[in-house]
Design a protein around this motif. Structure first.
Motif, PDB file in Angstrom:
ATOM      1  N   THR A 102       0.826  -1.210   0.000  1.00  0.00           N
ATOM      2  CA  THR A 102       0.000   0.000   0.000  1.00  0.00           C
ATOM      3  C   THR A 102       0.859   1.259   0.000  1.00  0.00           C
ATOM      4  O   THR A 102       0.450   2.292  -0.533  1.00  0.00           O
ATOM      5  CB  THR A 102      -0.950   0.014   1.214  1.00  0.00           C
ATOM      6  N   THR A 103       2.052   1.183   0.570  1.00  0.00           N
ATOM      7  CA  THR A 103       2.976   2.318   0.509  1.00  0.00           C
ATOM      8  C   THR A 103       3.450   2.547  -0.923  1.00  0.00           C
ATOM      9  O   THR A 103       3.610   3.685  -1.362  1.00  0.00           O
ATOM     10  CB  THR A 103       4.179   2.097   1.440  1.00  0.00           C
ATOM     11  N   ASN A 104       3.643   1.466  -1.667  1.00  0.00           N
ATOM     12  CA  ASN A 104       4.085   1.603  -3.050  1.00  0.00           C
ATOM     13  C   ASN A 104       3.031   2.267  -3.932  1.00  0.00           C
ATOM     14  O   ASN A 104       3.364   2.888  -4.948  1.00  0.00           O
ATOM     15  CB  ASN A 104       4.482   0.243  -3.620  1.00  0.00           C
ATOM     16  N   ILE A 105       1.764   2.140  -3.572  1.00  0.00           N
ATOM     17  CA  ILE A 105       0.718   2.869  -4.302  1.00  0.00           C
ATOM     18  C   ILE A 105       0.954   4.371  -4.165  1.00  0.00           C
ATOM     19  O   ILE A 105       0.846   5.127  -5.138  1.00  0.00           O
ATOM     20  CB  ILE A 105      -0.689   2.504  -3.768  1.00  0.00           C
ATOM     21  N   LEU A 106       1.315   4.810  -2.965  1.00  0.00           N
ATOM     22  CA  LEU A 106       1.571   6.238  -2.730  1.00  0.00           C
ATOM     23  C   LEU A 106       2.843   6.692  -3.454  1.00  0.00           C
ATOM     24  O   LEU A 106       2.908   7.821  -3.937  1.00  0.00           O
ATOM     25  CB  LEU A 106       1.680   6.505  -1.234  1.00  0.00           C
TER      26      LEU A 106
END
Length: 253
Positions: A102-106
């Motif tokens: 989910t951090t990689n989405i940001l």
């Protein structure tokens, strides 16, 4: 010294050392060993530690397994801080890998909103979607078996595709890191095996995770700390964690 103050200092020692010994604590605080044992019993009752023969260790948490949709809304500010740091170290014209995180989405959203010309290889659908209107980012999807709970592709087909790439930087999510046994963990075996392939594909490998995950464990170990070049976190962890990372030659960002 009040008992509450002594309990707090015991927790600090555990954060620094990973474990404590009754006899040593008795000497440090100048109280009887029976007094220390009562302190440790109190901390164990509160769920903060686990007593061992002659001492105690921190009570590590098992990370709660939930799907990507649920995790996207958790710890948003911490993840944004990590994404900002990651964005800063990505150089124009690099090829990077953004795995299921989910951090990689940001991070993808930061790249999409910026002007750095990069190539992004990914096995995550939401990362691909983040670049739907970005002409300056080339996106390569791995394909493979789609796992709805993970919002991405994992398993043998994805791994075969990943093995053909050599990227400048790989950004990988994790549900937990144990600096004492040097394990890096996730929930799912197929996700873990895919992450291992991504590590092999990266010239430099970065874990993207909140600092609290140094106290959490997943169920499947996919890497050792020695496989990682750096950890990008929201806030600096405890001093002992920093020392152990340094021993493993892992940079903290």
């Amino acid at each position: 010294m009040f008992a509450e103050e002594r309990l707090e200092k015991i927790i600090r020692l555990l954060n620094d050392r990973g474990k404590v010994v009754v006899k040593e604590l008795s000497e440090i605080f100048e109280v009887t060993e029976d007094c220390i044992r009562k302190d440790l019993k109190t901390l164990e009752k509160d769920g903060l530690i686990k007593r061992t023969y002659g001492g105690a260790v921190l009570n590590r948490q098992s990370a709660a397994n939930s799907n990507i949709v649920n995790r996207r809304s958790l710890n948003i500010e911490a993840k944004r801080t990590i994404a900002e740091k990651a964005f800063e170290i990505i150089m124009p014209n690099e090829t990077i890998f953004l795995d299921i995180s989910t951090t990689n989405i940001l991070i993808a959203e930061k790249l999409a909103g910026g002007n750095k010309r990069v190539t992004v290889v990914t096995n995550m659908i939401d990362v691909i979607n983040a670049f739907s209107k970005s002409d300056h980012v080339k996106v390569i999807g791995t394909g493979g078996v789609y796992y709805k709970e993970l919002d991405g592709f994992v398993g043998s087909t994805a791994i075969e595709t990943i093995s053909r790439y050599k990227v400048d930087k790989a950004f990988i999510g994790s549900v937990g890191v144990n600096i004492f046994d040097k394990s890096v963990t996730t929930f799912d075996i197929e996700d873990g095996n895919t992450k291992r392939a991504i590590i092999s594909a990266g010239k430099s490998v970065y874990l993207v995770m909140e600092s609290k995950k140094f106290y959490m464990d997943g169920v499947y170990k996919f890497a050792d700390l020695f496989d990682i070049d750096a950890v990008i976190v929201d806030t600096d962890p405890e001093e002992q964690i920093l020392k152990e990372l340094e021993k493993a030659d892992v940079e903290i960002i």
